[in-house]
Design an enzyme around this catalytic site. Structure first.
Site, mmCIF file in Angstrom:
data_model
loop_
_atom_site.group_PDB
_atom_site.id
_atom_site.type_symbol
_atom_site.label_atom_id
_atom_site.label_comp_id
_atom_site.label_asym_id
_atom_site.label_seq_id
_atom_site.Cartn_x
_atom_site.Cartn_y
_atom_site.Cartn_z
ATOM 1 N N ALA A 66 11.262 -16.072 3.804
ATOM 2 C CA ALA A 66 11.478 -15.636 5.230
ATOM 3 C C ALA A 66 9.819 -16.237 5.552
ATOM 4 C CB ALA A 66 11.484 -14.043 5.116
ATOM 5 N N GLY A 109 13.559 -15.268 0.336
ATOM 6 C CA GLY A 109 14.866 -15.920 0.820
ATOM 7 C C GLY A 109 15.374 -17.067 0.436
ATOM 8 N N GLU A 112 17.235 -16.681 -2.464
ATOM 9 C CA GLU A 112 18.313 -15.894 -2.091
ATOM 10 C C GLU A 112 19.470 -16.803 -1.238
ATOM 11 O OE1 GLU A 112 16.042 -12.974 0.318
ATOM 12 O OE2 GLU A 112 16.877 -11.501 -0.962
ATOM 13 N N GLU A 132 8.737 -10.647 -2.669
ATOM 14 C CA GLU A 132 8.574 -9.849 -1.815
ATOM 15 C C GLU A 132 7.859 -8.752 -1.907
ATOM 16 O OE1 GLU A 132 11.526 -11.150 -2.724
ATOM 17 O OE2 GLU A 132 12.895 -11.836 -1.018
HETATM 18 N N1 CAA Z 1 6.153 -17.790 5.616
HETATM 19 C C1 CAA Z 1 5.158 -18.608 6.484
HETATM 20 N N2 CAA Z 1 4.326 -19.522 6.270
HETATM 21 C C2 CAA Z 1 4.552 -19.902 4.818
HETATM 22 C C3 CAA Z 1 5.207 -19.261 3.868
HETATM 23 C C4 CAA Z 1 6.285 -18.334 4.198
HETATM 24 N N3 CAA Z 1 6.918 -17.709 3.550
HETATM 25 N N4 CAA Z 1 5.032 -19.835 2.818
HETATM 26 C C5 CAA Z 1 3.976 -20.779 2.842
HETATM 27 N N5 CAA Z 1 3.652 -20.934 4.067
HETATM 28 C C6 CAA Z 1 2.835 -21.549 4.804
HETATM 29 C C7 CAA Z 1 1.582 -21.076 4.329
HETATM 30 O O1 CAA Z 1 0.871 -20.099 5.271
HETATM 31 C C8 CAA Z 1 0.487 -22.386 4.629
HETATM 32 O O2 CAA Z 1 0.439 -22.761 6.125
HETATM 33 P P1 CAA Z 1 -1.304 -23.039 6.367
HETATM 34 O O3 CAA Z 1 -1.142 -24.450 5.879
HETATM 35 O O4 CAA Z 1 -0.817 -22.994 8.137
HETATM 36 O O5 CAA Z 1 -2.074 -21.989 5.903
HETATM 37 C C9 CAA Z 1 1.723 -23.562 4.196
HETATM 38 O O6 CAA Z 1 2.888 -22.810 4.168
HETATM 39 C C10 CAA Z 1 1.242 -24.159 2.621
HETATM 40 O O7 CAA Z 1 1.318 -22.983 1.808
HETATM 41 P P2 CAA Z 1 0.045 -22.619 0.970
HETATM 42 O O8 CAA Z 1 -1.069 -23.156 1.200
HETATM 43 O O9 CAA Z 1 0.081 -21.179 0.468
HETATM 44 O O10 CAA Z 1 0.621 -23.448 -0.427
HETATM 45 P P3 CAA Z 1 0.335 -23.370 -2.144
HETATM 46 O O11 CAA Z 1 0.937 -24.638 -2.564
HETATM 47 O O12 CAA Z 1 -1.143 -22.797 -2.158
HETATM 48 O O13 CAA Z 1 1.096 -22.084 -2.268
HETATM 49 C C11 CAA Z 1 3.160 -20.789 -2.160
HETATM 50 C C12 CAA Z 1 2.759 -22.093 -2.169
HETATM 51 C C13 CAA Z 1 3.089 -19.987 -3.802
HETATM 52 C C14 CAA Z 1 5.009 -21.200 -2.306
HETATM 53 C C15 CAA Z 1 2.762 -20.012 -1.371
HETATM 54 O O14 CAA Z 1 2.625 -20.511 -0.241
HETATM 55 C C16 CAA Z 1 3.322 -18.426 -1.158
HETATM 56 O O15 CAA Z 1 3.253 -17.577 -1.874
HETATM 57 N N6 CAA Z 1 4.219 -18.465 -0.153
HETATM 58 C C17 CAA Z 1 4.809 -17.087 0.142
HETATM 59 C C18 CAA Z 1 5.982 -16.844 -0.625
HETATM 60 C C19 CAA Z 1 6.759 -15.446 -0.448
HETATM 61 O O16 CAA Z 1 6.134 -14.405 -0.300
HETATM 62 N N7 CAA Z 1 8.070 -15.476 -0.026
HETATM 63 C C20 CAA Z 1 8.748 -14.057 0.206
HETATM 64 C C21 CAA Z 1 8.823 -14.050 1.869
HETATM 65 S S1 CAA Z 1 9.604 -12.593 2.157
HETATM 66 C C22 CAA Z 1 11.255 -12.893 2.194
HETATM 67 O O17 CAA Z 1 11.666 -14.047 1.833
HETATM 68 C C23 CAA Z 1 12.042 -11.679 2.815
HETATM 69 C C24 CAA Z 1 13.656 -11.686 2.241
HETATM 70 O O18 CAA Z 1 13.846 -11.549 1.130
HETATM 71 C C25 CAA Z 1 14.295 -12.032 3.342
#
Ligand code: CAA
Length: 258
Positions: A66, A109, A112, A132
Site C-alpha cells: 500500500a 499489499g 496480498e 506491515e
Molecule cells: N509506499 C510508498 N512509497 C514507497 C513504498 C510504499 N509502500 N515502497 C517504496 N516506496 C518509495 C520509497 O519511499 C522511495 O521513494 P523516494 O525515492 O521518493 O524516497 C522509492 O519508493 C524507492 O524505495 P526505496 O528507496 O526504499 O528502495 P530500496 O530499494 O532501498 O528498498 C523496499 C525497497 C525494501 C521495498 C522498501 O522500499 C520498503 O521497505 N518499502 C515499504 C514496504 C512496506 O512496508 N510495504 C507494506 C505497506 S503497508 C500495506 O501494504 C498495508 C496492506 O496490507 C493493505
C-alpha cells in the site's frame, strides 16, 4: 488498448497483460493505481477475445505494498468510512484465470495481490513479505487469511509477526508460488502459461477456477458437492463433446467456448 495513468495494458493472442507502472514508488498501491487496475480488469473480463490475464510489475518490484504516503494521512474514521482496501478485492472476484508474474519485491499489499491470483510465477529474484507489522500495522488485504490458507500457520506467523522477507526458492518450497523461472524469462513464461489456459474451453476453465477457490471457503463435503455439480454441468457443453472426441480421434481439440 485503453490508457491508464498507473498501469500499462497489452494483449497477446487471447491474453490480457496488465503491468503495474509507478516505477518511482516501486509500484506502491495508491488509490489511483487500484482504480486503474480495476478498470483494466473490468475491460479484460468483459472482452470475449481474452481468456486469461497476466498481472505483473517491473523487474525491481511487483508492488511494494500500500502507498505509505497516502496511508500516513488517514485516520480511523477515514479508513472506516472509505472501507479502505475493499476495492482491492476486485482482483479476487475476476472469473477468468489471472497469472501473477512476480519479479522483485512483492510486499504487504503486493504479496496480498499475488495471493489473489490463480497461478503465481516468480522470477528467481522475487521477494515476498508482509512487513506491515514493522509500520505498527498488520496485513489488511487478506494477508492473514489467504496466506494462512495457502502456506499454513507456521510460515504465516513467521512472515506476519516478524515481517521477514522470503526469497523465491523458499516461496516455492512453502507453496506460495507455482513456479520459479529465470528473471529474464518471467513475462514470456507467464504469457505462455496464460495462453495455454486461454486456448482451452472457457466454460471448463472458469468452472475449474471456481471449484478450486471453493476449497478455501467451505468444508470439504460442501466443496466436493460444488465440484460434482460443476463437473456434471460441463457434460452439457459442446466443448466437452469436442475435447473427448478429439482425444479419441488423436487430433487437437478445436474449442469454441460453447
Ligand atoms: N509506499 C510508498 N512509497 C514507497 C513504498 C510504499 N509502500 N515502497 C517504496 N516506496 C518509495 C520509497 O519511499 C522511495 O521513494 P523516494 O525515492 O521518493 O524516497 C522509492 O519508493 C524507492 O524505495 P526505496 O528507496 O526504499 O528502495 P530500496 O530499494 O532501498 O528498498 C523496499 C525497497 C525494501 C521495498 C522498501 O522500499 C520498503 O521497505 N518499502 C515499504 C514496504 C512496506 O512496508 N510495504 C507494506 C505497506 S503497508 C500495506 O501494504 C498495508 C496492506 O496490507 C493493505
Amino acid at each position: 488498448d485503453a490508457t491508464y495513468e498507473t498501469v500499462l495494458v497489452e494483449t497477446h493472442a487471447g491474453v490480457g497483460l496488465i503491468r503495474l507502472n509507478r516505477p518511482k514508488a516501486l509500484n506502491a498501491l495508491s488509490r489511483q493505481l487500484i482504480a486503474d487496475l480495476n478498470a483494466a480488469l473490468d475491460a479484460f473480463e468483459a472482452d470475449d477475445a481474452i481468456g486469461a490475464i497476466v498481472l505483473t510489475g517491473s523487474e525491481k518490484a511487483f508492488a511494494a505494498g500500500a502507498d505509505i504516503k497516502e496511508m500516513q494521512a488517514l485516520g480511523y474514521v477515514d479508513v472506516f468510512l472509505d472501507d479502505f482496501v475493499a476495492r482491492w478485492e476486485r482482483l479476487a472476484a475476476v472469473r477468468k484465470p489471472v497469472v501473477a508474474a512476480v519479479a522483485g519485491f512483492a510486499l504487504g499489499g503486493g504479496c496480498e495481490l499475488a495471493l489473489m491470483c490463480d497461478l503465481v510465477i516468480a522470477a528467481d529474484n522475487a521477494k515476498f513479505g508482509q512487513p506491515e507489522i514493522t509500520l505498527g500495522l498488520m496485513p489488511g488485504a487478506g494477508g492473514t487469511q489467504r496466506l494462512a490458507r495457502s502456506v499454513g500457520k507456521a510460515k504465516t506467523m513467521d512472515m506476519v509477526l516478524t515481517g521477514r522477507m522470503i526469497d523465491a526458492a523458499e516461496a516455492e518450497r512453502i507453496g506460495l508460488v507455482s513456479r520459479v523461472v529465470p528473471a529474464a524469462e518471467l513475462v514470456d513464461q507467464a504469457i505462455a502459461a496464460a495462453q495455454k489456459i486461454a486456448g482451452l474451453s472457457r466454460p471448463s476453465v472458469l468452472m475449474a477456477k471456481e471449484a478450486v477457490n471453493r476449497a478455501f471457503e467451505s468444508p470439504l463435503a460442501e466443496g466436493i458437492r460444488t465440484e460434482r455439480r460443476l463437473f456434471h454441468s460441463l457434460f452439457a457443453t459442446e466443448d466437452a463433446r469436442e475435447g473427448m472426441a478429439a482425444f479419441l480421434d488423436k487430433r487437437p481439440a478445436a474449442f469454441r467456448n460453447r
